[in-house]
Each structure stands twice: as structure tokens, then as C-alpha cells.
Design a protein around this motif. Structure first.
Motif, mmCIF file in Angstrom:
data_model
loop_
_atom_site.group_PDB
_atom_site.id
_atom_site.type_symbol
_atom_site.label_atom_id
_atom_site.label_comp_id
_atom_site.label_asym_id
_atom_site.label_seq_id
_atom_site.Cartn_x
_atom_site.Cartn_y
_atom_site.Cartn_z
ATOM 1 N N UNK A 62 0.822 -1.205 0.000
ATOM 2 C CA UNK A 62 0.000 0.000 0.000
ATOM 3 C C UNK A 62 0.862 1.262 0.000
ATOM 4 N N UNK A 63 2.148 1.107 -0.251
ATOM 5 C CA UNK A 63 3.068 2.247 -0.316
ATOM 6 C C UNK A 63 3.451 2.493 -1.768
ATOM 7 N N UNK A 64 3.588 3.762 -2.100
ATOM 8 C CA UNK A 64 4.024 4.125 -3.449
ATOM 9 C C UNK A 64 5.217 5.058 -3.342
ATOM 10 N N UNK A 65 6.155 4.880 -4.253
ATOM 11 C CA UNK A 65 7.370 5.692 -4.279
ATOM 12 C C UNK A 65 7.373 6.603 -5.495
ATOM 13 N N UNK A 66 7.771 7.842 -5.254
ATOM 14 C CA UNK A 66 7.879 8.833 -6.318
ATOM 15 C C UNK A 66 9.359 9.013 -6.640
ATOM 16 N N UNK A 67 9.710 8.835 -7.885
ATOM 17 C CA UNK A 67 11.095 9.037 -8.310
ATOM 18 C C UNK A 67 11.139 10.110 -9.390
ATOM 19 N N UNK A 68 12.218 10.886 -9.360
ATOM 20 C CA UNK A 68 12.426 11.938 -10.346
ATOM 21 C C UNK A 68 13.395 11.412 -11.388
ATOM 22 N N UNK A 69 13.009 11.566 -12.642
ATOM 23 C CA UNK A 69 13.775 11.029 -13.757
ATOM 24 C C UNK A 69 14.248 12.182 -14.645
#
Length: 179
Positions: A62-69
Motif C-alpha cells: 500500500x506504499x508508493x514511491x515517487x522518483x524523479x527522472x
């Protein structure tokens, strides 16, 4: 709203606790349905997803990760963010590279991601990102009834439904973004 994924945390209305949010996140929440966004204070040393889930009893699924590309093509750089479930990985050199229409894509350098997002490393979240950044959201994230994501700082987490994230101004839901 009741958050079944909060584990041992007490979730508060995010709009009522701007001190638990990075400035761009607090500003962005004013344009959203604030009744559907919660925030919980955490130990900043436990902000990384695996440590957070283990310590607070929240589900990794139930966790989501935000990554910058960062992508490059012909001397031009393009920044974007992507959001995937913590149990998956973003397909940076396949799907994201094509979406950005670049020859090469990789994770943005930490200092650049922090400076340009106005958020802390390990707390970057899709809520409040710069308006000119595309936001790519994996379809599984968009379909999730409730998620834990960053708050822009390491000392708290946001609780949000996936459809709220999918409705963010620059969001595009992408099937197969995550593997």
C-alpha cells in the motif's frame, strides 16, 4: 476518512497540519479535496519505505514511491516524476524513456531533484511537484483505494487514494510503467 493502512500511526487531516508538509505540498493540497488526504508524523530516520513499513506496521503493497527522472535528447534535458508501488520498480529505460521521447533516461541527481522540487530527498511526492514536470503514474497506483506516499519532508507521510493522485494536473496514468 479512516485509513486501514496506517498501522500504528495516527492520521490527521493534512490540510490542518501544514507544519508536517513541505511548502509546495501544503500549497498544492489547497487545490485538492483535502477531506481525502491524511498526514501522520513519523521518525525522519524511518522515512525510507521498507523501514517505515516495518516499524509502523503499514503494508509495503500500500506504499508508493515517487522518483524523479532526467532524460536527455539533443542537448535538451527533461525532468519528470513517476509513481509506482513500492513492491515494483519503474521501467526507466523502457517505458519512461519513450514517454519522455529521450535517448537516455536515468534517476535525476539527488541535489537537483531536491532543489527543483522544493522537497527533501526521501520525501519527494507527486503532490506539489513543479507544474512543468510530467507525472507518470502506474495504473496499479491509480487503482489503489488508499496509499502511503511522501509528504515532501522525511518527518511525515501522506495517506491518499490513488484516484486523487491520478487526477493531479500533470498526471498521466500509464499501464506497464512498473515492473
Amino acid at each position: 476518512m479512516t485509513w486501514t493502512i496506517a498501522g500504528t500511526l495516527t492520521v490527521l487531516p493534512a490540510a490542518e497540519h501544514p507544519e508536517l508538509l513541505a511548502e509546495p505540498v501544503a500549497k498544492a493540497i489547497t487545490d485538492l479535496d483535502a477531506t481525502r488526504i491524511g498526514v501522520a508524523e513519523i521518525d525522519p530516520e524511518l522515512a525510507d519505505t521498507a523501514a517505515f513499513c516495518e516499524h509502523y506496521g503499514s503494508s509495503l503493497s500500500a506504499s508508493a514511491n515517487c522518483v524523479v527522472v532526467l532524460g536527455k535528447r539533443g542537448g535538451e534535458e527533461r525532468l519528470a516524476a513517476c509513481l509506482v508501488l513500492a513492491t515494483t520498480r519503474a521501467d526507466v529505460n523502457g517505458v519512461l524513456r519513450k514517454l519522455l521521447d529521450v535517448r537516455k533516461a536515468s534517476f535525476a541527481p539527488m541535489d537537483r531533484a531536491v532543489e527543483q522540487s522544493g522537497m527533501a530527498y526521501g520525501g519527494i511526492t507527486p503532490v506539489g511537484l513543479p507544474a512543468d514536470w510530467p507525472l507518470y503514474i502506474d495504473a496499479a497506483v491509480a487503482a489503489a483505494p488508499e496509499l502511503v506516499i511522501g509528504s515532501g519532508i522525511r518527518g511525515s507521510k501522506l495517506f491518499v487514494p490513488g484516484d486523487l493522485l491520478a487526477a493531479l494536473p500533470t498526471a498521466q496514468v500509464v499501464d506497464g510503467l512498473a515492473r
